[in-house]
Design a protein around this motif. Structure first.
Motif, PDB file in Angstrom:
ATOM      1  N   LEU A  78       0.588  -0.708   0.353  1.00 56.12           N
ATOM      2  CA  LEU A  78      -0.443  -0.221   0.054  1.00 56.12           C
ATOM      3  C   LEU A  78       0.923   1.132  -0.008  1.00 56.12           C
ATOM      4  CD1 LEU A  78      -2.875  -1.297   2.420  1.00 56.12           C
ATOM      5  CD2 LEU A  78      -3.114  -0.996  -0.499  1.00 56.12           C
ATOM      6  N   ASN A  79       0.370   2.671  -0.996  1.00 56.94           N
ATOM      7  CA  ASN A  79       1.802   4.242  -0.396  1.00 56.94           C
ATOM      8  C   ASN A  79       0.660   4.527   0.751  1.00 56.94           C
ATOM      9  OD1 ASN A  79      -1.363   4.720  -1.175  1.00 56.94           O
ATOM     10  ND2 ASN A  79      -0.659   4.886  -3.287  1.00 56.94           N
ATOM     11  N   ALA A  80       1.100   5.519   0.844  1.00 59.47           N
ATOM     12  CA  ALA A  80       1.229   6.151   2.213  1.00 59.47           C
ATOM     13  C   ALA A  80      -0.439   6.490   2.153  1.00 59.47           C
ATOM     14  CB  ALA A  80       2.419   7.654   2.391  1.00 59.47           C
ATOM     15  N   ALA A  81      -1.104   6.408   1.010  1.00 63.25           N
ATOM     16  CA  ALA A  81      -2.638   7.561   1.005  1.00 63.25           C
ATOM     17  C   ALA A  81      -3.317   5.969   1.630  1.00 63.25           C
ATOM     18  CB  ALA A  81      -3.229   7.923   0.139  1.00 63.25           C
ATOM     19  N   GLY A  82      -3.152   4.364   0.999  1.00 61.34           N
ATOM     20  CA  GLY A  82      -3.640   3.399   1.490  1.00 61.34           C
ATOM     21  C   GLY A  82      -3.005   3.150   2.769  1.00 61.34           C
ATOM     22  N   ALA A  83      -2.640   3.246   2.986  1.00 61.60           N
ATOM     23  CA  ALA A  83      -2.140   3.210   4.808  1.00 61.60           C
ATOM     24  C   ALA A  83      -2.807   3.757   5.609  1.00 61.60           C
ATOM     25  CB  ALA A  83      -0.889   2.863   4.684  1.00 61.60           C
ATOM     26  N   ALA A  84      -3.099   4.995   5.278  1.00 60.33           N
ATOM     27  CA  ALA A  84      -3.611   6.156   6.161  1.00 60.33           C
ATOM     28  C   ALA A  84      -5.639   5.790   5.894  1.00 60.33           C
ATOM     29  CB  ALA A  84      -3.313   7.642   5.796  1.00 60.33           C
ATOM     30  N   LEU A  85      -5.323   5.119   5.038  1.00 61.67           N
ATOM     31  CA  LEU A  85      -6.859   5.212   5.172  1.00 61.67           C
ATOM     32  C   LEU A  85      -7.352   3.896   6.006  1.00 61.67           C
ATOM     33  CD1 LEU A  85      -9.990   5.186   4.114  1.00 61.67           C
ATOM     34  CD2 LEU A  85      -9.276   3.620   1.799  1.00 61.67           C
ATOM     35  N   VAL A  86      -6.280   2.934   5.590  1.00 63.44           N
ATOM     36  CA  VAL A  86      -7.121   2.140   6.726  1.00 63.44           C
ATOM     37  C   VAL A  86      -6.651   1.622   7.725  1.00 63.44           C
ATOM     38  CG1 VAL A  86      -5.400  -0.625   7.170  1.00 63.44           C
ATOM     39  CG2 VAL A  86      -5.744   0.046   4.624  1.00 63.44           C
ATOM     40  N   LEU A  87      -5.619   2.905   8.006  1.00 63.26           N
ATOM     41  CA  LEU A  87      -5.056   2.644   9.716  1.00 63.26           C
ATOM     42  C   LEU A  87      -6.302   3.893  10.415  1.00 63.26           C
ATOM     43  CD1 LEU A  87      -2.031   3.467   9.968  1.00 63.26           C
ATOM     44  CD2 LEU A  87      -2.753   2.074  11.189  1.00 63.26           C
ATOM     45  N   ASP A  88      -7.098   5.180   9.283  1.00 60.67           N
ATOM     46  CA  ASP A  88      -8.363   5.494   9.881  1.00 60.67           C
ATOM     47  C   ASP A  88      -9.683   4.624  10.463  1.00 60.67           C
ATOM     48  OD1 ASP A  88      -7.074   8.021  10.091  1.00 60.67           O
ATOM     49  OD2 ASP A  88      -7.784   8.716   8.018  1.00 60.67           O
ATOM     50  N   LEU A  89      -9.739   3.645   9.314  1.00 59.68           N
ATOM     51  CA  LEU A  89     -10.984   2.977   9.154  1.00 59.68           C
ATOM     52  C   LEU A  89     -10.732   1.725  10.504  1.00 59.68           C
ATOM     53  CD1 LEU A  89     -11.126   1.907   5.659  1.00 59.68           C
ATOM     54  CD2 LEU A  89     -12.841   3.174   7.080  1.00 59.68           C
TER      55      LEU A  89
END
Length: 109
Positions: A78-89
């Motif tokens: 995952l790129n940084a944006a994808g990781a941020a989304l996963v962590l927020d979820l």
């Protein structure tokens, strides 16, 4: 989970009790570069206090988020944006579970 990732998770759990740390402290603890942390800040994955990188202070929560983001990047590509989304979820799921648990306890009383 590899031995290194287990060590990083334990390290992040211990450090979460610290009040705050500098950018260089965060990089050292999470074994990431300054550039990577700047990228994660730009994506909103971690939110430092301070205007410029030299002034940034991070909470212990940032350690866990950086460690998990790096694992997501490495394991799931995952790129940084994808990781941020996963962590927020994941944070939202944790909050919802806590709320559900509280509601169940209240209902049983």
């Amino acid at each position: 989970m590899t031995e290194e990732s287990r060590h990083n998770v334990l390290q992040s759990e211990i450090i979460e009790t610290r009040r705050e740390m500098s950018l260089s402290d965060l990089c050292e603890v999470c074994t990431v570069t300054t550039e990577r942390v700047v990228q994660l800040v730009d994506e909103g994955l971690v939110e430092p206090v301070g205007r410029e990188p030299a002034e940034w202070r991070f909470s212990g929560r940032s350690v866990r988020r950086v460690v998990v983001a790096e694992r997501l990047s490495r394991d799931l590509r995952l790129n940084a944006a994808g990781a941020a989304l996963v962590l927020d979820l994941l944070d939202e799921v944790k909050q919802l579970r806590q709320r559900l648990s509280w509601l169940e306890e209240t209902d049983e009383s």
